[in-house]
Each structure stands twice: as C-alpha cells, then as structure tokens.
Motif scaffolding. Sequence first.
Motif, short mmCIF file in Angstrom:
data_model
loop_
_atom_site.label_atom_id
_atom_site.label_comp_id
_atom_site.label_asym_id
_atom_site.label_seq_id
_atom_site.Cartn_x
_atom_site.Cartn_y
_atom_site.Cartn_z
N LEU A 58 9.20 -2.56 -19.73
CA LEU A 58 8.89 -3.51 -18.66
C LEU A 58 7.54 -3.07 -18.10
O LEU A 58 7.43 -2.02 -17.46
N GLY A 59 6.52 -3.86 -18.37
CA GLY A 59 5.15 -3.37 -18.23
C GLY A 59 4.62 -3.27 -16.82
O GLY A 59 3.79 -2.40 -16.53
N HIS A 60 5.06 -4.16 -15.91
CA HIS A 60 4.44 -4.22 -14.59
C HIS A 60 5.51 -4.15 -13.51
O HIS A 60 6.02 -5.18 -13.05
N VAL A 61 5.87 -2.96 -13.12
CA VAL A 61 6.94 -2.76 -12.13
C VAL A 61 6.34 -2.14 -10.88
O VAL A 61 5.61 -1.13 -10.96
N ARG A 62 6.62 -2.73 -9.71
CA ARG A 62 6.18 -2.13 -8.46
C ARG A 62 6.88 -0.78 -8.26
O ARG A 62 8.09 -0.66 -8.44
N GLN A 63 6.12 0.22 -7.86
CA GLN A 63 6.69 1.55 -7.71
C GLN A 63 7.78 1.59 -6.65
O GLN A 63 8.76 2.33 -6.78
N ASP A 64 7.65 0.78 -5.61
CA ASP A 64 8.66 0.79 -4.57
C ASP A 64 9.95 0.09 -5.00
O ASP A 64 10.96 0.19 -4.31
N GLN A 65 9.92 -0.60 -6.14
CA GLN A 65 11.12 -1.26 -6.65
C GLN A 65 11.72 -0.54 -7.85
O GLN A 65 12.74 -0.98 -8.40
N LEU A 66 11.12 0.56 -8.25
CA LEU A 66 11.56 1.24 -9.46
C LEU A 66 12.97 1.80 -9.32
O LEU A 66 13.77 1.76 -10.27
N HIS A 67 13.33 2.32 -8.15
CA HIS A 67 14.66 2.87 -7.96
C HIS A 67 15.72 1.78 -8.11
O HIS A 67 16.77 1.99 -8.75
N ALA A 68 15.48 0.60 -7.55
CA ALA A 68 16.43 -0.50 -7.68
C ALA A 68 16.54 -0.95 -9.14
O ALA A 68 17.63 -1.28 -9.62
N LEU A 69 15.42 -0.95 -9.87
CA LEU A 69 15.44 -1.29 -11.29
C LEU A 69 16.32 -0.30 -12.05
O LEU A 69 17.16 -0.69 -12.88
N TRP A 70 16.11 0.99 -11.77
CA TRP A 70 16.89 2.03 -12.45
C TRP A 70 18.39 1.87 -12.17
O TRP A 70 19.22 2.04 -13.08
N SER A 86 0.81 -1.22 0.00
CA SER A 86 0.00 0.00 0.00
C SER A 86 0.84 1.27 0.00
O SER A 86 0.37 2.34 -0.41
N ASP A 87 2.10 1.17 0.46
CA ASP A 87 2.95 2.37 0.51
C ASP A 87 3.91 2.46 -0.67
O ASP A 87 4.87 3.24 -0.64
N ALA A 88 3.66 1.68 -1.75
CA ALA A 88 4.59 1.66 -2.89
C ALA A 88 4.75 3.04 -3.50
O ALA A 88 5.87 3.47 -3.81
N GLU A 122 9.47 9.21 -2.25
CA GLU A 122 10.62 9.50 -1.40
C GLU A 122 11.93 9.30 -2.16
O GLU A 122 12.86 10.12 -2.05
N ALA A 123 12.02 8.24 -2.96
CA ALA A 123 13.23 8.00 -3.76
C ALA A 123 13.44 9.13 -4.76
O ALA A 123 14.59 9.54 -5.01
N ARG A 124 12.37 9.64 -5.32
CA ARG A 124 12.49 10.74 -6.27
C ARG A 124 12.96 12.02 -5.59
O ARG A 124 13.73 12.80 -6.16
N ARG A 125 12.49 12.24 -4.37
CA ARG A 125 12.90 13.45 -3.63
C ARG A 125 14.39 13.44 -3.30
O ARG A 125 15.03 14.48 -3.24
N THR A 126 14.94 12.25 -3.11
CA THR A 126 16.32 12.15 -2.63
C THR A 126 17.33 11.86 -3.73
O THR A 126 18.53 11.82 -3.46
N ASP A 127 16.87 11.66 -4.95
CA ASP A 127 17.79 11.31 -6.05
C ASP A 127 17.34 12.04 -7.31
O ASP A 127 16.41 11.61 -8.00
N ALA A 128 18.01 13.15 -7.62
CA ALA A 128 17.59 14.01 -8.73
C ALA A 128 17.72 13.30 -10.08
O ALA A 128 16.88 13.49 -10.97
N LEU A 129 18.79 12.51 -10.25
CA LEU A 129 18.96 11.81 -11.53
C LEU A 129 17.85 10.78 -11.74
O LEU A 129 17.32 10.64 -12.85
N PHE A 130 17.52 10.07 -10.68
CA PHE A 130 16.42 9.12 -10.76
C PHE A 130 15.11 9.84 -11.05
O PHE A 130 14.31 9.38 -11.88
N ASP A 131 14.89 10.95 -10.43
CA ASP A 131 13.66 11.72 -10.65
C ASP A 131 13.54 12.14 -12.11
O ASP A 131 12.44 12.07 -12.69
#
Length: 567
Positions: free
Chosen positions: A397-409, A318-320, A326-335
């Motif tokens: 990649l069609g179905h990625v959990r939002q909370d795992q997107l930073h690790a994917l990147w 539920s918190d994905a 939060e990952a976007r706020r702390t990592d400008a390149l990822f954002d």
Amino acid sequence: MSAEILATPDTGAAPVGHYAYDQVDRAFLHDRVEQFRDQVARRLSGALSEDEFKPLRLMNGLYLQLHAYMLRVAIPYGILDSRQMRELAHIARTYDRDYGHFTTRQNIQFNWIRLEDTPDILARLAAVDMHAIQTSGNCIRNITCDQFAGAAVDELLDPRVHAEILRQWSTLHPEFSFLPRKFKIAISGSPNDRVAARFHDIGLVAKPGRHGTVFDVFVGGGMGRTPVVGVHLRDNLPEEDLLAYLEAMVRVYNEYGRRDNIYKARIKILVQALSAEGYREKVDAEFAAMDRARYRLPPETVAAIRARFGTPVLDAPSDAADRLAEARRTDALFDRWVRTNTHPHRAAGYISAVVSLKPDGGIPGDATSAQIDAIADIADRFSFGEIRISHMQNIVLGHVRQDQLHALWQELGRAGLASANIGLIGDIIACPGLDYCSLANARSIPIAQKLSARFANPALQERIGDLQIKISGCINACGHHHAGHIGILGVDKKGEEFFQLTLGGSAGNDAAIGQILGPALPEDATVDAIAHLVDAYLVHRTDGERFLDTYRRLGAALFKDAVYALA
C-alpha cells in the motif's frame, strides 16, 4: 502509437497509480473475450483438438496443469485498484477454491479453473479493465516494476508511465508474438535495484538526464537452466529512442535467437554466443537502419499517457510523524511490524506499508478471497484505493498517512495479514511446485511451510536479520532460487524429492548467482540444514553483517561443514 489515440476522453476519474482504460481498450478486450469464447466452445465440442487449442489458450493465459486448468491474470507493472482487487476475490470465491496465488511476475494465478468457466471469468475481468493476454507464450510478458514506484524516497524518476508505454508497445506486437522463447522486461527508477533488472531479458533503469529522461539498459539476464547475470548494454538511452532501441534489441533476438533447442532459446544464450559487444553491434546496426521518426516517442505522447494516471493528493497533517512515533512507543508489536514492513516515502507524513503474504506455516503468495476483499477495503480507507503486487509475492500500500498506520495495522491483524517478516527469513519466495505444476520435480510448498514454522519466532527472525530464502520446484526457477541468499531447488532422485542448496545469490545491484553447496538432501534434512547454516552465520557474523555479507567474507567451506560434516 499516437497521442491522439492515447488521449481519448474517458468517462471516469483515472485510478491512482495506473493507466485508465478508454472505450477503445474496452472494446478490444470484449472482442478478445468473445473470440476466445468461440474457441473454448469448439474445444469442448471436439471441433478443436488439444494440440490445436493449446496455442490459443496460452495466448489467453490458460495453462493445463497437473490437476486442473490454471489461469494467470496480468497485473501490469504490479498495480491495480480496489475495484479490480474485489473482482479477483469474486473469481477466487466463485470459480476457484477460494484463494489466489500472487506470483514473482506481479501477476495472480487461479489454480483450479474449469475450462468452460474461462470465458465468463475473462468477461468479468474485462469489465474491470483486466485480462490475461500475454501472461504465457513466447512473447513479451507482463512488464514488471518497482513496487514502491512513485512513492520511494530514493527514487530518481517514477517509471510507471514508461512501463505503461512498454505494455502498449509490446501487446500483440506483430513481430514479437512468436519469439524464440518468452521475454521478460523490468523497469525501475531507483538507483537501488528492487526489480532484479540484471536477471531479466531486458532490464531498464530510468533516471533524469541533461535533456530529459534517459535509461540505463541491461540485457541477457535470466535464471532457469542456465542462470546468467545480464550485461550492461548502454547508458543514457534518450526517452525519444526508447521504443526504437528496444525494437532493435528484440528484432536481433527474433532473427538470431535459436529455435531448434528450447533450452538454448532465451536471449541470454544469444548474448553469450555473440558476446556482449557482438550483440551490441547488431543492435546498433538495426537501430541505425530503422525509420527513427516512425518509432520516436515524443514528449506529447508521454504526457498523454501520464495524464491517464490518477495522482494521490498527499496532505498528511503536520503531526503525522509524531503520532506514529507515539503509537510505536506504546505498542511493541506494532513497533516490530513498522520496523520490518514499511518503506520510507518521498512525501512528509507518509509511508509505504508492505502486507506480508507469508504467515507462519503458510503458503507464500496465497491469499483467500476474504483477505483479498479485506486488502481492497483497507486500500480504499488508507491508500487511495491503490494496491501494488511485489515480485516478492507480497502486497504494498504505497501512500499511507503515518498517523493512520496503526489503524491500518489493526485492520490487517483482523484479516490475518499482519505478519512482521518482510525481508527476514520468514519472507520466503516459492513457486507452486509439484502440488500444481506439471514441470516440477518436487513440491515447493511443504518445505516452505516447514521453514516458515521452524523460524516463526519474531524475535529470532529479527535477530537473524536480512536473509532471503527462495525455492523452486524445478530448474525453470520460477521461485528465483538462483538469486536467493539461500536458494533451494527441488530435484528428483530415483522418484524421491530431494533439495539442492545454493548460497550467495542476490537480485540487487550486487547481482550474483548462488553457488551449489553440496549434494541434495531430503526435505526434512534440508530444513535442518538451513537451521545449521543460520547457526553458523550467527556465530561468525560481525556486528551489522547480513548473512550474504558473512558468506562472501568467509566463503563456502564454513557453511558446507555446518551442513555436511556430521552427515
């Protein structure tokens, strides 16, 4: 086609996102490979001449290009799984020069294939339920589909099951294996056209109707020597009549399409010659005369095919979304990457990630064997092993959990696949051009690389915004230059490579053919000219206005002056 055949039990779980082959399918592919193995042996022994062998190899996706054979492998509706992706990496590593080229038809090409290796390559492909059938020749080619099918938040209906039905219907069709010319079909289930439906021989848009699935039908679109935006043939074609109506459409083309002139052989020429209404009348007459019961597509057949598609279990925490934020706020390149390289998903907590195959100064659509393997590993870890090829020459990649997107990147970064440029000026489409293709007049790759390097600055790309550059090395338009906001066509001028610019093209709902800006220019002058076009756009655009919008508002004169006034 029968539900009994389609529902044949299989031994393994259905792969997520695409149809699972059974033993009937696999036996057919095995027999087809062995048949071609014998044909290759006869060609190598001299028992078959090149003229005799050519139609046989083209039926198996094998072209003879400038320097070597090229094998084009089918990826039906652009979806494959990690097992298949790893096999493509192995082929690139073992039989090619360590890379593959993903195309605007959602296929992959290997450009340095030895003839004697081809049967073994096809056998390896067959072992993972892949082939190269109907990737060439005057037949119905690979059915293409929305790269976000089954995932997009704006989708009305997932078109992949119907894409598979059309694949089965069109494969080795006894009437349509020797059409006047090649034939291309695209299907979408979104009101926002991401498949260039209006630039296909037949474009379909699936949607829910009052009594089930229905289709809006476009016909007679295409690029090449005579670019045409397709006409809207009919609305609300019932699902049960899909095959019968398409059969009627292609029959009319097969009967009346020209075979005396290769440049006038596509269905777009026939529709223009008959007029849209004249073509519609012939199709309706053929449709009315058909044995509709024989061609009826019953709900149980659709259900049987749908059952052969694996479905992802979407269970993000539920918190994905909060963790992604939060990952976007702390990592400008990822954002920055998230802003450009993701697409909204229909399921809460999920997102679709787009992997750019357009690195700064790179070759559009190319991936090394190591990168292909890496994508397979990343798909297994983050997206149910499912991989999609877009007609923009990128990976989804069609179905990625939002909370795992930073690790994917981060994994993409380690593989050299984290370019943040989807939909921007660096997301260039280009055909292989004269570096490989015997039909080309000019090289597409070097100018694509120069443009990519010229506009490599990520901040500049974002400032420019939505701007699509598409490059073709010849008038056949495999790089879709007619539909580019800026199109580039390679031409030969007394043995020298020049490039003609077009502006204002679009492949979306507002489909349009780009208009020639002026005389063709040498390669480096063309790169400078595009920089001048961009400068003019940045000066004259209004807030939030795309390049295409500015061009349509102001017209060509301003941009023509920007390129030619000082020449």
